[in-house]
Design an enzyme around this catalytic site. Structure first.
Site, PDB file in Angstrom:
ATOM      1  CG  HIS A   7       0.022   5.955  -0.391  1.00 42.68           C
ATOM      2  ND1 HIS A   7      -0.998   6.768  -1.242  1.00 42.68           N
ATOM      3  CD2 HIS A   7       0.030   5.448   0.367  1.00 42.68           C
ATOM      4  CE1 HIS A   7      -1.837   6.203  -0.559  1.00 42.68           C
ATOM      5  NE2 HIS A   7      -1.437   5.591   0.299  1.00 42.68           N
ATOM      6  CG  HIS A  39      -1.417   1.152   1.505  1.00 45.62           C
ATOM      7  ND1 HIS A  39      -2.591   1.008   0.612  1.00 45.62           N
ATOM      8  CD2 HIS A  39      -1.130   2.400   1.667  1.00 45.62           C
ATOM      9  CE1 HIS A  39      -3.718   2.033   1.066  1.00 45.62           C
ATOM     10  NE2 HIS A  39      -2.388   3.002   1.852  1.00 45.62           N
ATOM     11  CD  GLU A  40       1.988   3.084   3.720  1.00 47.84           C
ATOM     12  OE1 GLU A  40       1.949   4.729   3.162  1.00 47.84           O
ATOM     13  OE2 GLU A  40       0.784   2.871   4.771  1.00 47.84           O
ATOM     14  CD  GLU A  81      -4.189   6.755   1.713  1.00 48.02           C
ATOM     15  OE1 GLU A  81      -4.291   5.203   2.423  1.00 48.02           O
ATOM     16  OE2 GLU A  81      -3.922   7.594   2.303  1.00 48.02           O
TER      17      GLU A  81
END
Length: 269
Positions: free
Chosen positions: A138, A134-135, A195
């Site tokens: 980004h 997820h990070e 997100e």
């Protein structure tokens, strides 16, 4: 007023020039890597200098190992899909910081921090991979630069309104309405969209890296339990609700496994 409208129009024209390679969609992004990355790298170094970085432990090594596997998987996907060299300006770094906060974050250009407080919820390497994916996503999708760009437009809109409205009372009413409306109606949905996008991209990349995408929903079930139900309504939050994320990740896991199979990955950790 005309000058401000012209500036906004120019910004919008520039924003149409960058494409998210994972979605194929044009993004709101005024800031090139050459401008935003050095600022992010400097802020990251400052943060590390002011906090307790955990080094040499098995957990610290795990954070680095998972991060390297996932960023390498991202590079493989990008090269295979017509974006060789996309990551040339990235300077990946993965650090574990001693802090009981249940969180992890990523700055533009690939600078990632995990707090020790999130590790019990991760419950091992696969859980770390869910968060790491997820990070990393980004960073891959330039979400930091897009948020800065959206903030710039929000500020320009406020300036334009204050110039156009001469009556002080009406100007105050405008500022109150604009502040709430642009935040709840634009900025928060924009953030939630990022997100959700990072969840989907991250799930795909972690699967290509060899981590089980079906475990992502399980991690968010643990996150939900840890929150104790203490969360604002989704429309007032920068993040989707835990239930929304669990449902999305459950639905996307088979698609992530299919994408991993294209890279010869059929068995997961």
């Amino acid at each position: 007023m005309k000058k401000i409208v012209l500036v906004i129009s120019l910004f919008l024209a520039v924003s149409a020039c960058k494409v998210n390679p994972f979605t194929g969609q044009k993004t709101l992004n005024f800031y090139p890597n050459s401008q935003i990355f050095p600022m992010a790298f400097a802020q990251y170094d400052q943060f590390l200098g002011e906090n307790k970085v955990v080094e040499g432990t098995s957990e610290a090594h795990m954070i680095t190992r998972v991060g390297q596997r996932i960023s390498s998987a991202a590079e493989r996907w990008l090269a295979a899909n017509g974006y060789p060299g996309y990551l040339n300006d990235y300077k990946w770094e993965y650090n574990l910081v001693k802090d009981e906060t249940v969180n992890a974050w990523c700055m533009p250009g690939g600078k990632i921090v995990f707090y020790t407080g999130i590790l019990p919820i991760c419950q091992g390497e696969t859980g770390v991979a869910v968060v790491m994916g997820h990070e990393v996503a980004h960073a891959l999708a330039d979400h930091g630069a897009q948020r800065m760009s959206a903030g710039t437009l929000q500020q320009l809109g406020a300036v334009a309104g204050n110039i156009a409205i001469q009556d002080p009372e009406k100007r105050n009413m405008f500022n109150q309405a604009y502040g709430i409306g642009s935040q709840v109606g634009v900025m928060l949905p924009f953030s939630r969209g990022h997100e959700t996008e990072a969840d989907r991209i991250g799930l795909q990349i972690m699967a290509i890296a060899g981590y089980d995408p079906y475990e992502a929903a399980e991690l968010w079930k643990r996150m939900k339990a840890n929150s104790g139900g203490q969360a604002p309504p989704e429309f007032m939050s920068t993040h989707p609700s835990n239930d929304t994320r669990i449902n999305n990740l459950t639905a996307w896991a088979p698609l992530a496994a299919e994408e991993a199979a294209k890279f010869g990955v059929t068995n997961f950790k």
